[in-house]
Design a protein around this motif. Structure first.
Motif, mmCIF file in Angstrom:
data_model
loop_
_atom_site.group_PDB
_atom_site.id
_atom_site.type_symbol
_atom_site.label_atom_id
_atom_site.label_comp_id
_atom_site.label_asym_id
_atom_site.label_seq_id
_atom_site.Cartn_x
_atom_site.Cartn_y
_atom_site.Cartn_z
ATOM 1 N N ALA A 1 -64.697 4.360 -25.309
ATOM 2 C CA ALA A 1 -63.760 3.814 -26.293
ATOM 3 C C ALA A 1 -62.538 4.703 -26.502
ATOM 4 O O ALA A 1 -61.527 4.252 -27.050
ATOM 5 C CB ALA A 1 -64.468 3.583 -27.626
ATOM 6 N N ILE A 2 -62.614 5.969 -26.079
ATOM 7 C CA ILE A 2 -61.458 6.861 -26.194
ATOM 8 C C ILE A 2 -60.248 6.242 -25.513
ATOM 9 O O ILE A 2 -59.114 6.373 -25.986
ATOM 10 C CB ILE A 2 -61.783 8.243 -25.574
ATOM 11 C CG1 ILE A 2 -62.803 8.988 -26.451
ATOM 12 C CG2 ILE A 2 -60.527 9.083 -25.382
ATOM 13 C CD1 ILE A 2 -63.310 10.270 -25.835
ATOM 14 N N ASP A 3 -60.473 5.555 -24.400
ATOM 15 C CA ASP A 3 -59.384 4.897 -23.675
ATOM 16 C C ASP A 3 -59.447 3.381 -23.827
ATOM 17 O O ASP A 3 -58.946 2.638 -22.978
ATOM 18 C CB ASP A 3 -59.432 5.264 -22.197
ATOM 19 C CG ASP A 3 -58.090 5.067 -21.510
ATOM 20 O OD1 ASP A 3 -57.053 5.311 -22.156
ATOM 21 O OD2 ASP A 3 -58.075 4.658 -20.334
ATOM 22 N N LYS A 4 -60.116 2.934 -24.918
ATOM 23 C CA LYS A 4 -60.232 1.501 -25.235
ATOM 24 C C LYS A 4 -60.898 0.712 -24.121
ATOM 25 O O LYS A 4 -60.585 -0.457 -23.886
ATOM 26 C CB LYS A 4 -58.852 0.917 -25.559
ATOM 27 C CG LYS A 4 -58.200 1.568 -26.778
ATOM 28 C CD LYS A 4 -56.848 0.946 -27.092
ATOM 29 C CE LYS A 4 -56.235 1.610 -28.328
ATOM 30 N NZ LYS A 4 -54.901 1.059 -28.664
ATOM 31 N N LEU A 5 -61.847 1.367 -23.454
ATOM 32 C CA LEU A 5 -62.634 0.674 -22.448
ATOM 33 C C LEU A 5 -63.886 0.109 -23.112
ATOM 34 O O LEU A 5 -64.578 0.824 -23.834
ATOM 35 C CB LEU A 5 -63.042 1.640 -21.325
ATOM 36 C CG LEU A 5 -61.901 2.267 -20.523
ATOM 37 C CD1 LEU A 5 -62.449 3.298 -19.540
ATOM 38 C CD2 LEU A 5 -61.105 1.202 -19.779
#
Length: 381
Positions: free
Chosen positions: A238-242
């Motif tokens: 989620a850090i890279d909105k994955l």
């Protein structure tokens, strides 16, 4: 768009935000350290034993960790060198050199600098032709540990990782027996013995004929003994909105055989694959592409293993990849391998364990590297 670094480190000890909490194990190990009780930490490779030891030790106030990796040690001088090199972490180089020279007069120490971290390093080498006996040598390293442990100024924790490799040393029983005696004399220094080969660690610490029988509390590190392993991994993506759903996450963990280090490695490849493909959602197609990238990185090693083993051993590997390693002497297993005699199948499996291509587990034999297993199936060996 902000460029984020890959949040899945692997292949080294993880700390701080990269460590997924293991509260039960941390509390247990911390309690043993504080009470001066020795611990034997058991678990397969890449399950997170070393990270657990470093994380827990760092949280125990007033102690410094001396961590020696004994992987591949084959001689007593090798063991002594590894123990001395581990003292890098203590700093205060001048004082340290004095104590080493007093405790180990047969060694010369060369000071250097780690080219990666820039920190000082110690490189010991034997001097002179006099051969020191095993009892004297082990007593010397014990005296060195004792000189470094001061209840007021400095307290140390000694961690000896892959401890079972000492069994490969000539006269191992004698050396381990002496080592146990010396450690008992040291008293209040907590020792952590860590190992990845369960039956050998069991032989040392749990067999009533073993040299360290009942001398350390056993801690079994399981792959799923985390506070919230799946949630931890999901937050990293989620850090890279994955986005990743539970089924896909479970698929990654299954491919990695549940091992945290291997799971982190595959997740790192999945992260890179998703970013390269500009995908916001991670599905099984992205995971499969990532696994192919892992194969590409490790292919030469896989091919070398296949080239170095016998045809019968390869047949055993192939059958374990397909059927699992619960019983390598069953009729179904022998039929899959084409091996006639159960004893031959067992001998091949034993050799693969000795070479650490396979490892023992409570569920039977398993691949030390789960991606090698997946590669064998992918290549249809």
């Amino acid at each position: 768009m902000v460029a984020h670094e890959n949040p899945f480190p692997y292949g080294s000890i993880v700390r701080a935000g990269n460590f997924c909490p293991r509260p039960r194990l941390e509390r247990r190990l911390s309690s043993l350290i504080r009470s001066g009780q020795n611990a034997a930490v058991l678990g397969p490779r890449r399950v997170g034993k070393s990270s657990l030891i470093h994380r827990t030790s760092a949280k125990v106030r007033g102690y410094s960790l001396v961590y020696a990796d004994l992987w591949g040690v084959r001689t007593l001088p090798d063991f002594i060198r590894r123990c001395v090199q581990a003292l890098d972490a203590l700093g205060d180089t001048a004082n340290l050199l004095q104590k080493i020279s007093r405790a180990l007069p047969g060694l010369t120490i060369t000071l250097g600098v780690d080219p990666v971290s820039g920190t000082p390093t110690l490189t010991p080498a034997a001097t002179g032709s006099k051969k020191t006996s095993a009892p004297e040598t082990v007593a010397q390293i014990a005296r060195l540990w004792a000189s470094l442990h001061d209840g007021k100024k400095q307290k140390i924790i000694i961690a000896l990782d892959e401890f079972q490799d000492l069994l490969e040393i000539e006269d191992a029983d004698q050396i381990l027996g002496i080592l146990r005696r010396e450690i008992q004399i040291l008293g209040d220094i907590p020792f952590i013995f860590s190992g990845s080969i369960r039956n050998e660690m069991w032989k040392i610490f749990a067999d009533d004929r073993g040299p360290f029988y009942k001398s350390a509390a056993l801690i079994d590190v399981a792959a799923d003994d985390f506070d919230d392993w799946r949630g931890f991994l999901r937050e990293k993506f989620a850090i890279d909105k994955l986005k990743i759903d539970d089924d896909t996450l479970d698929h990654i963990i299954e491919l990695a055989d549940g091992t945290p280090g291997d799971t982190q490695q595959l997740c790192a490849a999945v992260w890179d694959t998703a970013r390269a493909g500009r995908s916001r959602k991670i599905d099984t197609d992205v995971v499969q592409k990532a696994l192919v990238h892992v194969f590409a990185d490790e292919r030469k090693g896989y091919e070398q293993v296949v080239a170095d083993i016998t045809g019968q051993q390869l047949a055993v590997l192939r059958a374990i990849a397909q059927l699992g390693g619960g019983s390598v002497q069953s009729g179904e297993f022998l039929e899959a391998t084409g091996i006639t005699h159960a004893s031959s199948s067992k001998a091949s499996a034993t050799r693969l364990v000795q070479r650490r291509i396979l490892q023992d587990s409570p569920e039977g034999l398993r691949f030390s590297n789960p991606f090698f297993r997946a590669w064998l199936l992918h290549m249809r060996y």
